[in-house]
Design a protein around this motif. Structure first.
Motif, PDB file in Angstrom:
ATOM      1  N   VAL A  52      80.467  37.189  33.916  1.00 49.92           N
ATOM      2  CA  VAL A  52      80.699  36.449  32.665  1.00 49.92           C
ATOM      3  C   VAL A  52      82.199  36.275  32.440  1.00 49.92           C
ATOM      4  O   VAL A  52      82.674  35.172  32.125  1.00 49.92           O
ATOM      5  CB  VAL A  52      80.037  37.171  31.470  1.00 49.92           C
ATOM      6  CG1 VAL A  52      80.507  36.594  30.153  1.00 49.92           C
ATOM      7  CG2 VAL A  52      78.521  37.085  31.582  1.00 49.92           C
ATOM      8  N   PHE A  53      82.969  37.361  32.600  1.00 51.95           N
ATOM      9  CA  PHE A  53      84.418  37.254  32.409  1.00 51.95           C
ATOM     10  C   PHE A  53      85.054  36.336  33.451  1.00 51.95           C
ATOM     11  O   PHE A  53      86.005  35.616  33.142  1.00 51.95           O
ATOM     12  CB  PHE A  53      85.064  38.641  32.431  1.00 51.95           C
ATOM     13  CG  PHE A  53      84.872  39.401  31.158  1.00 51.95           C
ATOM     14  CD1 PHE A  53      85.531  39.031  29.995  1.00 51.95           C
ATOM     15  CD2 PHE A  53      84.003  40.473  31.107  1.00 51.95           C
ATOM     16  CE1 PHE A  53      85.351  39.724  28.812  1.00 51.95           C
ATOM     17  CE2 PHE A  53      83.804  41.173  29.929  1.00 51.95           C
ATOM     18  CZ  PHE A  53      84.480  40.802  28.772  1.00 51.95           C
ATOM     19  N   ALA A  54      84.537  36.343  34.670  1.00 52.66           N
ATOM     20  CA  ALA A  54      85.056  35.454  35.706  1.00 52.66           C
ATOM     21  C   ALA A  54      84.799  33.991  35.335  1.00 52.66           C
ATOM     22  O   ALA A  54      85.664  33.133  35.544  1.00 52.66           O
ATOM     23  CB  ALA A  54      84.422  35.779  37.059  1.00 52.66           C
TER      24      ALA A  54
ATOM     25  N   TYR B  76      84.560  32.789  32.284  1.00 53.46           N
ATOM     26  CA  TYR B  76      85.538  32.464  31.243  1.00 53.46           C
ATOM     27  C   TYR B  76      86.930  32.256  31.846  1.00 53.46           C
ATOM     28  O   TYR B  76      87.678  31.366  31.421  1.00 53.46           O
ATOM     29  CB  TYR B  76      85.585  33.550  30.174  1.00 53.46           C
ATOM     30  CG  TYR B  76      84.402  33.533  29.233  1.00 53.46           C
ATOM     31  CD1 TYR B  76      83.937  32.355  28.666  1.00 53.46           C
ATOM     32  CD2 TYR B  76      83.729  34.709  28.921  1.00 53.46           C
ATOM     33  CE1 TYR B  76      82.849  32.340  27.808  1.00 53.46           C
ATOM     34  CE2 TYR B  76      82.645  34.717  28.069  1.00 53.46           C
ATOM     35  CZ  TYR B  76      82.212  33.528  27.512  1.00 53.46           C
ATOM     36  OH  TYR B  76      81.139  33.524  26.662  1.00 53.46           O
ATOM     37  N   GLY B  77      87.279  33.062  32.819  1.00 48.41           N
ATOM     38  CA  GLY B  77      88.577  32.911  33.479  1.00 48.41           C
ATOM     39  C   GLY B  77      88.689  31.576  34.195  1.00 48.41           C
ATOM     40  O   GLY B  77      89.740  30.910  34.134  1.00 48.41           O
TER      41      GLY B  77
ATOM     42  N   GLY C 267      78.493  41.597  33.797  1.00 42.04           N
ATOM     43  CA  GLY C 267      79.594  41.451  32.844  1.00 42.04           C
ATOM     44  C   GLY C 267      80.838  40.896  33.510  1.00 42.04           C
ATOM     45  O   GLY C 267      81.537  40.042  32.949  1.00 42.04           O
ATOM     46  N   ALA C 268      81.125  41.368  34.718  1.00 44.14           N
ATOM     47  CA  ALA C 268      82.279  40.851  35.462  1.00 44.14           C
ATOM     48  C   ALA C 268      82.103  39.362  35.750  1.00 44.14           C
ATOM     49  O   ALA C 268      83.068  38.592  35.676  1.00 44.14           O
ATOM     50  CB  ALA C 268      82.449  41.628  36.767  1.00 44.14           C
TER      51      ALA C 268
END
Length: 134
Positions: free
Chosen positions: A56-58, A60-61, A53-54
């Protein structure tokens, strides 16, 4: 007649009891190890999921940073040119990373412990030589 105490039991009986108790202890320890590994496996699974999950957010970031770079550069040049410049820069970084990765992989192959095999072969040869002299 009273039952014999541990001091009065024959050696064969004591050995038999020891064997039974040892096998019971081993089974209990294996069961405990199995339960512990199941608990650790569950925690590891949750941890891996959170890492995913981290990631995936990275991603997007990073996408947001790329968009910000394009928009920032677009204040100085046309939008399409800003996007092209950022894309070329990203492909250059990807190309360098791929070349470095390929070099690292080629140095790691074949995936055989060559030094350990060589050392073992020398040990075997040494044993053969010494046994031939005896």
């Amino acid at each position: 007649m009273a039952s014999p105490t541990a001091d009065e039991r024959p050696v064969a009986q004591l050995v038999h009891d020891l064997s039974q108790q040892t096998s019971t202890l081993v089974r209990q320890e294996l069961k405990l190890a199995q339960l512990e590994m199941q608990q650790k496996g569950k925690k590891a699974g949750i941890g891996v999921g959170l890492f995913g999950g981290a990631g995936v957010f990275a991603v997007y970031g990073i996408g947001a940073l790329v968009a910000a770079a394009v928009l920032g550069l677009a204040t100085a040049v046309d939008g399409w040119l800003a996007a092209l410049i950022v894309a070329v820069l990203l492909f250059t970084v990807a190309g360098v990373a791929a070349l470095v990765g390929k070099k690292e992989v080629s140095e790691a192959t074949p995936p055989v412990p060559e030094q350990a095999i060589g050392s073992t072969q020398l040990d075997v040869q040494e044993i053969k030589d010494r046994s031939g002299r005896a």
